[in-house]
Design a protein around this motif. Structure first.
Motif, mmCIF file in Angstrom:
data_model
loop_
_atom_site.group_PDB
_atom_site.id
_atom_site.type_symbol
_atom_site.label_atom_id
_atom_site.label_comp_id
_atom_site.label_asym_id
_atom_site.label_seq_id
_atom_site.Cartn_x
_atom_site.Cartn_y
_atom_site.Cartn_z
ATOM 1 N N UNK A 184 2.309 3.853 -30.079
ATOM 2 C CA UNK A 184 0.874 4.056 -30.274
ATOM 3 C C UNK A 184 0.538 4.329 -31.733
ATOM 4 N N UNK A 185 1.396 5.077 -32.418
ATOM 5 C CA UNK A 185 1.173 5.351 -33.843
ATOM 6 C C UNK A 185 1.175 4.055 -34.641
ATOM 7 N N UNK A 186 2.134 3.183 -34.350
ATOM 8 C CA UNK A 186 2.208 1.896 -35.052
ATOM 9 C C UNK A 186 0.965 1.060 -34.768
ATOM 10 N N UNK A 187 0.505 1.077 -33.508
ATOM 11 C CA UNK A 187 -0.710 0.327 -33.155
ATOM 12 C C UNK A 187 -1.912 0.882 -33.908
ATOM 13 N N UNK A 188 -2.054 2.209 -33.946
ATOM 14 C CA UNK A 188 -3.164 2.820 -34.681
ATOM 15 C C UNK A 188 -3.103 2.466 -36.160
ATOM 16 N N UNK A 189 -1.901 2.519 -36.729
ATOM 17 C CA UNK A 189 -1.747 2.192 -38.145
ATOM 18 C C UNK A 189 -2.160 0.753 -38.411
ATOM 19 N N UNK A 190 -1.852 -0.127 -37.462
ATOM 20 C CA UNK A 190 -2.226 -1.523 -37.609
ATOM 21 C C UNK A 190 -3.720 -1.750 -37.557
ATOM 22 N N UNK A 191 -4.443 -0.780 -36.991
ATOM 23 C CA UNK A 191 -5.907 -0.881 -36.896
ATOM 24 C C UNK A 191 -6.614 0.025 -37.908
ATOM 25 N N UNK A 192 -5.902 0.432 -38.935
ATOM 26 C CA UNK A 192 -6.521 1.192 -40.018
ATOM 27 C C UNK A 192 -6.522 2.688 -39.868
ATOM 28 N N UNK A 193 -5.965 3.221 -38.786
ATOM 29 C CA UNK A 193 -5.901 4.686 -38.606
ATOM 30 C C UNK A 193 -4.487 5.110 -38.961
#
Length: 199
Positions: A184-193
């Motif tokens: 989930x962290x990687x997904x968030x990082x990929x979306x600018x968070x």
């Protein structure tokens, strides 16, 4: 709360029996234990990453911006607080397999106290160093696993052999949750968070 935390580090076998016999509520457990102890790693990481920083190859320290640090701190704090409840729910769900019938409250209390070494070990984040984090993190994880394995038979009132299997199942769920949080962290990082650095 403090006497239980201290007891889990000094005489865990006896302390699990005491904790099991107490009439605790989920609200009180969160207010007196989880919300306070989960703040230790979150605040420590905020201070460490925004005020101290870490060096890569001996260069100038790399730090997060205040806004980025707050954002990541809040997300990590909420994940830890929610993680205790989720683990408690899994423990209660799995307890039916082992002819144990703890309440949801008892399972959340058990999950919270088992995670205590991880919360306390979070103070190492004040000084972001891979070696310190690795050392303290390994010790905290090992002691949490130790509390889990000695606590399940006593807390759930099941034989030691079943307790070993139950504990192993809980540990497996915990590892799956950890991997899920990383994804989930990687997904968030990929979306600018993600982290924003000062330089």
């Amino acid at each position: 709360m403090i006497h239980h935390v201290w007891g889990l580090f000094t005489r865990p076998d006896q302390k699990w029996q005491e904790i099991r016999s107490e009439k605790e509520t989920i609200g009180h457990m969160y207010l007196s234990h989880v919300l306070i102890l989960a703040a230790i790693p979150a605040i420590s990481a905020y201070i460490g990453t925004t005020q101290v920083g870490w060096s890569v190859g001996g260069g100038d320290p790399v730090m997060l911006t205040q806004a980025s640090g707050i954002q990541l701190t809040v997300m990590a704090y909420l994940a830890m607080v929610a993680g205790v409840a989720v683990m408690g729910a899994f423990i209660q769900w799995m307890s039916r397999t082992y002819d144990s019938s703890p309440t949801m409250t008892q399972c959340i209390v058990f999950a919270a106290y088992t995670a205590t070494p991880l919360f306390v070990g979070g103070v190492a984040a004040l000084y972001p160093s891979i070696w310190i984090a690795l050392l303290v993190g390994t010790v905290a994880i090992c002691y949490s696993v130790y509390l889990l394995y000695i606590g399940i038979p006593a807390f759930m009132k099941i034989p030691a052999e079943e307790g070993f299997m139950f504990s192993s199942s809980v540990l497996a769920v915990g590892l799956v949750m950890l991997v899920s949080m990383i994804v989930l962290s990687v997904i968030f990082w990929g979306h600018g968070i993600g982290p924003v650095y000062t330089n």
